[in-house]
Design an enzyme around this catalytic site. Structure first.
Site, PDB file in Angstrom:
ATOM      1  N   ASN A   5       0.854  -1.180   0.000  1.00  0.00           N
ATOM      2  CA  ASN A   5       0.000   0.000   0.000  1.00  0.00           C
ATOM      3  C   ASN A   5       0.895   1.236   0.000  1.00  0.00           C
ATOM      4  OD1 ASN A   5       0.860   0.449   2.694  1.00  0.00           O
ATOM      5  ND2 ASN A   5      -0.898  -0.645   3.530  1.00  0.00           N
ATOM      6  N   GLU A  27       3.538   1.551   2.861  1.00  0.00           N
ATOM      7  CA  GLU A  27       4.561   0.507   2.727  1.00  0.00           C
ATOM      8  C   GLU A  27       5.516   0.818   1.583  1.00  0.00           C
ATOM      9  OE1 GLU A  27       1.521  -2.978   4.389  1.00  0.00           O
ATOM     10  OE2 GLU A  27       1.944  -2.780   2.239  1.00  0.00           O
ATOM     11  N   ASP A  50      -5.385  -7.844   2.217  1.00  0.00           N
ATOM     12  CA  ASP A  50      -5.413  -9.309   2.144  1.00  0.00           C
ATOM     13  C   ASP A  50      -6.430  -9.779   1.107  1.00  0.00           C
ATOM     14  OD1 ASP A  50      -3.518  -9.642   4.229  1.00  0.00           O
ATOM     15  OD2 ASP A  50      -5.090  -9.343   5.713  1.00  0.00           O
TER      16      ASP A  50
END
Length: 349
Positions: free
Chosen positions: A213, A216, A284
């Site tokens: 994302n 990150e 996820d």
């Protein structure tokens, strides 16, 4: 806009066909297995013992979190899933193992540790009679120590034993110690390894695709991603740092951007920008639908569309949650029917 809608409609059958093939996949997920607990109650008053709220407990909910949520997403989408990770020999570990087994997950690759607690995140939530439920505090239970080398090698050996039996390997790294170097090296031996890692992304050299994302990605490249130029630069830098075939940067309401080694950069808008309730665990869900799409024979771009579609469903719900192929099909039909849909990314299809 109308051209985008027509193009989406023209590929409806193809996307439905890919979703129908999700159940044919076998996936091994290596991850930091976490138990998410939600203790909910009604706020009665402020305590006389300390300046804190008193809640009358109403319910406790336990669901798979962290890497276990990635595993659970695959199971809910109909895939055959093999779990690899660590659980403590405690009641939290037992509860999480039962949840995974009840979903049909193979937990033969899970190693039980005596001296290490199961990673557990307990969220205390409360509400008044007229208010919505809000999180008050979160209690984390975990160890900062790495697992013993013997356990690392045990996980790596199991992964290598399964490589020829699975269609893909997913690394779901939440930074809780499961994905050490021996484990990572074993996972990367598969030709289709997908990495979703919160930190230290360059450890996963030569994986097929990374799905960071925005925070990150910024952590990995060392600078802020604030505009189109810095986004393009970050995509190129991440490809260079990881030697990956693809980098998919997920950007919340700004959608997703896919980069490849040939220098291509493709954007896809968020399918749901007005009804976002909670983004917990949405990454996820993206990884699960994307991976199953690839296994089903989708192009990477088609797989990203499927991941985006799945994420647009779960962000409408509170807490860590999943979706199903039935819900994905319904959401796709709804998107096609909405005249205001902005699917400009399909013009790159």
């Amino acid at each position: 806009m109308n051209d985008g809608i027509e193009l989406l409609r023209s590929h409806r059958d193809r996307l439905f066909e890919l979703i129908d093939r999700f159940s044919e996949a076998t996936v091994l997920v290596v991850g930091d297995l976490t138990l998410d607990e939600f203790l909910n109650g009604e706020v009665e008053r402020v305590s006389r013992e300390a300046p804190v709220l008193i809640l009358r407990h109403e319910e406790t909910q336990q669901i798979p979190g962290g890497g276990a949520n990635a595993i659970y997403n695959f199971a809910q989408l109909g895939a055959t899933v093999k779990a690899v990770g660590l659980l403590g020999k405690d009641i939290q570990g037992q509860a999480l193992a039962q949840l995974l087994e009840a979903a049909g997950v193979d937990i033969e690759g899970v190693v039980w540790e005596v001296d290490r607690p199961t990673v557990t995140k307990t969220r205390i939530t409360g509400h008044s009679r007229q208010s919505v439920t809000q999180q008050i505090v979160r209690i984390d239970r975990k160890s900062n120590a790495l697992p013993a080398l013997e356990l690392q090698q045990q996980l790596a050996a199991y992964i290598r034993d399964q490589i020829d039996l699975v269609d893909a390997i997913v690394c779901s790294d939440y930074g809780d110690g499961t994905l050490t170097q021996p484990v990572i090296e074993a996972a990367l031996e598969h030709s289709r390894t997908i990495v979703d890692s919160q930190k230290q992304i360059p450890r996963y050299q030569d994986a097929m695709i990374f799905t960071p994302n925005l925070p990150e990605a910024e952590l990995a490249v060392g600078y802020a991603i604030s505009d189109a130029a810095s986004l393009s630069r970050a995509g190129r830098d991440l490809l260079r740092l990881t030697h990956a075939q693809y980098i998919l940067i997920t950007r919340g309401e700004q959608g997703m951007t896919l980069f490849d080694r040939s220098g291509n950069e493709q954007h896809i808008p968020a399918f749901n920008r007005t009804k976002v309730f909670d983004v917990t665990g949405a990454g996820d869900t993206v990884v699960a639908a994307l991976t199953l799409g690839l296994i089903a024979g989708a192009t990477v771009w088609e797989a990203v569309v499927l991941g985006n579609l799945a994420a647009s469903i779960v962000v409408r719900r509170f807490g860590t949650t999943t979706t199903t192929t039935t819900e994905m099909k319904t959401a796709l039909e709804t998107l096609i029917e909405r005249s205001e849909l902005e699917v400009v990314a399909f013009n790159n299809y």
